[in-house]
Motif scaffolding. Structure first.
Motif, short mmCIF file in Angstrom:
data_model
loop_
_atom_site.label_atom_id
_atom_site.label_comp_id
_atom_site.label_asym_id
_atom_site.label_seq_id
_atom_site.Cartn_x
_atom_site.Cartn_y
_atom_site.Cartn_z
N ARG A 21 0.85 -1.20 0.00
CA ARG A 21 0.00 0.00 0.00
C ARG A 21 0.88 1.24 0.00
O ARG A 21 1.96 1.26 0.60
CB ARG A 21 -0.90 0.02 1.24
N ASP A 22 0.40 2.28 -0.66
CA ASP A 22 1.14 3.53 -0.62
C ASP A 22 1.01 4.19 0.74
O ASP A 22 1.95 4.81 1.23
CB ASP A 22 0.68 4.47 -1.73
N ASP A 23 -0.16 4.05 1.35
CA ASP A 23 -0.34 4.49 2.73
C ASP A 23 -1.40 3.62 3.38
O ASP A 23 -2.18 2.97 2.71
CB ASP A 23 -0.74 5.98 2.82
N LYS A 45 2.34 6.66 5.75
CA LYS A 45 3.21 6.06 4.74
C LYS A 45 4.16 5.04 5.35
O LYS A 45 4.72 4.20 4.65
CB LYS A 45 4.02 7.14 4.03
N CYS A 87 2.65 -0.98 4.40
CA CYS A 87 3.33 -0.21 3.33
C CYS A 87 4.81 -0.54 3.21
O CYS A 87 5.50 0.01 2.34
CB CYS A 87 3.23 1.29 3.63
N ARG A 139 6.32 -1.45 -0.17
CA ARG A 139 6.22 -0.31 -1.11
C ARG A 139 7.38 0.65 -0.85
O ARG A 139 8.02 1.13 -1.78
CB ARG A 139 4.88 0.39 -0.91
N ARG A 140 7.68 0.92 0.42
CA ARG A 140 8.81 1.78 0.75
C ARG A 140 10.13 1.11 0.33
O ARG A 140 11.05 1.76 -0.14
CB ARG A 140 8.85 2.10 2.25
N GLU A 182 10.83 1.58 -3.29
CA GLU A 182 11.38 2.89 -3.59
C GLU A 182 12.91 2.90 -3.47
O GLU A 182 13.59 3.71 -4.07
CB GLU A 182 10.76 3.95 -2.67
N GLU A 241 -2.71 -2.92 -4.69
CA GLU A 241 -1.46 -3.60 -4.35
C GLU A 241 -1.13 -4.70 -5.36
O GLU A 241 0.02 -4.84 -5.79
CB GLU A 241 -1.55 -4.24 -2.96
#
Length: 186
Positions: free
Chosen positions: A38-40, A45, A50, A53-54, A57, A76
């Protein structure tokens, strides 16, 4: 080599940041019931929902290999189809993934969310999802991964003993960690 033991899956993020600073070609092998892409989550965040997702990045496309995932939001799963190597429900594809990463000789961060197991085997977690793998399936996958790739960091997380007063989940977690360490042969 960092080895984090814990509760909340967000502990992975700090370790991946540190390890990726030393190993820019880092790959992540992720065992979990949840995509964690999930982005948030509830406006935050930085959350267990999440964390991958982090991590994406940091490591980028094609560097995250996810297994046993059986829960997540549509977004997702769409994100995973574009950006990760996604293997839902089981360890199907793990042997090929381990072989490819070994051949490439890339560093691997290994994150094990114990809720990848079925809650009938591992009830001591805050986010149980029916339909997970067995203890023996997880143990064999952990050994295969530890012996097959260049593990440069690892975490085992999401044990919450308060949810399992029998102590079975704690015993299962301890056995998985023991087998992982023995398989590393460091």
């Amino acid at each position: 080599m960092p080895l984090l033991l814990g509760g909340e899956h967000l502990v992975t993020l700090a370790a991946v940041r540190a390890v990726a600073g030393r190993y820019p070609e880092l790959h992540i092998i992720h065992f979990d019931a949840h995509a964690d892409l999930r982005d948030d989550y509830l406006g935050a965040k930085l959350s267990h929902a999440c964390v991958l997702r982090r991590c994406h990045e940091i490591v980028g496309d094609g560097h995250i290999h996810q297994f046993c995932i059986r829960s997540g939001e549509r977004e997702e799963f769409q994100f995973a189809s574009r950006h990760t190597d996604f293997h839902p429900f089981t360890f199907d594809g793990l042997e090929e993934t381990v072989r490819e990463l070994k051949e490439k000789q890339v560093p691997v961060y290994f994150t094990i969310d114990l809720d990848c197991m079925d809650p009938s085997v591992f009830p001591g977690t805050g986010t149980p999802e029916a339909g997970g793998v067995t203890f023996v399936e997880l143990m064999n996958a952990v050994i295969q991964t530890a012996q097959g790739v260049n593990v440069v960091g690892c975490d085992v997380n999401e044990l919450s003993p308060v949810y399992d007063p029998s102590g079975v989940s704690t015993a299962v977690a301890g056995k998985i960690i023991r087998e992982f360490l023995l398989a590393l042969q460091v």
